[in-house]
Design an enzyme around this catalytic site. Structure first.
Site, short mmCIF file in Angstrom:
data_model
loop_
_atom_site.label_atom_id
_atom_site.label_comp_id
_atom_site.label_asym_id
_atom_site.label_seq_id
_atom_site.Cartn_x
_atom_site.Cartn_y
_atom_site.Cartn_z
N GLN A 1 41.82 38.05 42.01
CA GLN A 1 40.93 37.33 43.04
C GLN A 1 39.57 37.64 42.61
OE1 GLN A 1 41.84 34.94 44.66
NE2 GLN A 1 43.57 35.34 45.99
N GLU B 1 53.30 36.24 45.07
CA GLU B 1 52.65 35.09 45.95
C GLU B 1 53.62 33.83 46.26
OE1 GLU B 1 48.16 33.53 47.39
OE2 GLU B 1 48.80 33.43 45.41
N ARG C 1 36.99 41.27 41.91
CA ARG C 1 37.33 41.91 43.46
C ARG C 1 37.71 43.28 43.26
NH1 ARG C 1 40.76 38.79 47.92
NH2 ARG C 1 40.45 40.47 49.61
#
Length: 450
Positions: free
Chosen positions: A360, A237, A379
């Site tokens: 996440q 990221e 998730r």
């Protein structure tokens, strides 16, 4: 010039002869060998016939084996004289393990030769991309390594001795048996980050999980092996510069914003220079490839491990890891994430290092009055919870209190801890401007202890 594959006819015959001499040895042979381990096709067929008789709990002698071979249509290939030769062979069963080892040794060498030949052949195939070729080659080689290390049952006394020896080697080292996290209270709960563990650090966006993971990566490099511990960081990221900028802010206690703009006082420049020198001595390796698969991560980690430069891996974050493109479109993402988490756990076991993957949490957290995360919030895959040895959640109450000043108080909760207690909640102060977490105290909460 053609060459004969390596094998020992004498060892193969001695293994088979031992069965005719003492049929009871077939019990152990079934776990150690299969017919493909024999090179001579006659021996393959005889072993297959013996295995069939054993599974049917029938007698094993010349008559029954020859009858079984005849029913399989293999008696003509074996030959009456050759079967008689094996039946009349009188090896000592005392040396059976040695015979088996020789057969397995040559079988593995032949498998390596065939694998290497296939690797060479694939190298000339223009349809196979170089990255796929390298990944496939590594997978083939490590499959042979796993075959070589294939485990058998171990008697309890052997394991007891291993546990005692490890306990004795650690008796003067305190309770820390893994890598220190740099946070004393966290080390007490985990006894350090353990080899072969998959650790999941999960939170909603902007809770500070990337910053906390970088704190752990930095601490692992600084507080282990006299600052020689090696840490690999895969950031899918943020760029390497962003991560190191955060580390420099944390180390120098100079605001990250100021380091970005270069608007520093002479004193702050001194702090930054000192931090840069300190960080430069550490063995921290970065990879900021935005599209990377587990195979890519594993390949790079293997290389570091072979160079003795790998003690801890941090991956930011799990849901950004590229799935298996070879299966084409329409692949269920939940199944992909499940496969990725299993592969990360396998990598931790194979390389014998702790692996931390950030994750996440689902938006379902936002809909509850109490927004503290629970395992069901992980998730996209329940298998993340299943594969992980430790699941950590970060939570800041002020994040949801709009208009209220955020004092940085952050909860780190142990939702799962395979080797220890669950329900522990550690309090940290998150100094956001420095990307730095400072421990405050520890709180016990009832979260369903195991």
């Amino acid at each position: 010039m053609s060459r004969t594959m390596p094998y020992s006819l004498e060892a193969e015959q001695s293994v088979l002869g031992s069965v005719f001499l003492s049929p009871a040895v077939m019990v152990s042979l079934m776990d150690k060998l299969n017919e493909d381990d024999f090179y001579d096709q006659r021996n393959q067929r005889i072993f297959y016939a013996l295995k069939n008789l054993f599974l049917r709990e029938e007698k094993m002698d010349y008559t029954t084996v020859s009858t079984e071979l005849a029913q399989l249509g293999a008696m003509r290939d074996v030959g009456v004289s050759y079967l008689s030769e094996i039946t009349d062979l009188v090896p000592t069963t005392t040396n059976l393990d040695a015979y088996v080892d020789i057969v397995k040794e040559y079988s593995l060498k032949r498998a390596m030769i065939k694998t290497a030949s296939q690797i060479v052949e694939d190298g000339f195939n223009d349809k196979i991309r170089a990255t796929e070729y390298i990944d496939d080659t590594e997978e083939k080689i490590f499959e042979l390594i796993r075959r070589r290390k294939a485990s058998e049952f171990v008697r309890i006394n052997e394991v007891v001795n291993e546990v005692k020896e490890k306990a004795e080697s650690r008796k003067n080292k305190g309770s820390l048996t893994g890598l220190s996290t740099g946070f004393g209270i966290m080390d007490q709960i985990t006894s350090g980050l353990q080899p072969e563990e998959l650790i999941i650090l999960a939170a909603r966006p902007s809770m500070g999980k990337s910053a906390f993971a970088m704190n752990l990566a930095l601490n692992a490099a600084k507080h282990n092996k006299d600052q020689k511990a090696a840490v690999a960081v895969f950031s899918l990221e943020m760029s390497n510069e962003q991560l190191v900028g955060r580390m420099m802010a944390s180390e120098s206690r100079v605001e990250n914003r100021k380091i970005k703009t270069g608007e520093l006082t002479p004193k702050e420049w001194q702090f930054v220079d000192s931090a840069a020198e300190s960080l430069g001595r550490l063995n921290v390796f970065f990879d900021d490839s935005s599209a990377i698969s587990v195979q890519d991560i594993r390949s790079k980690c293997r290389k570091l491990k072979q160079e003795s430069k790998l003690d801890f891996v941090v991956i930011d974050y799990l849901q950004l890891i590229k799935g298996d493109e070879s299966k084409g479109g329409g692949v269920n993402r939940q199944e992909e994430v499940a496969k990725i988490s299993r592969q990360l756990k396998q990598m931790a076991r194979e390389l014998k290092i702790p692996v931390m993957a950030l994750s996440q949490l689902s938006r379902g957290v936002e809909k509850r009055d109490d927004k503290r995360p629970v395992l069901a919030d992980l998730r996209e895959s329940g298998s993340i919870e299943q594969d992980a040895d430790i699941v950590l959640f970060l939570y800041r109450d002020e994040y949801y209190s709009h208009g209220k000043e955020d004092n940085g108080e952050t909860e780190l909760s142990f939702a799962k801890n395979r080797q220890g207690s669950v329900g522990n909640v550690l309090l940290f102060k998150f100094e956001k401007e420095y990307s730095r977490f400072l421990p405050i105290t520890r709180r016990e909460e009832d979260m369903g202890r195991d």
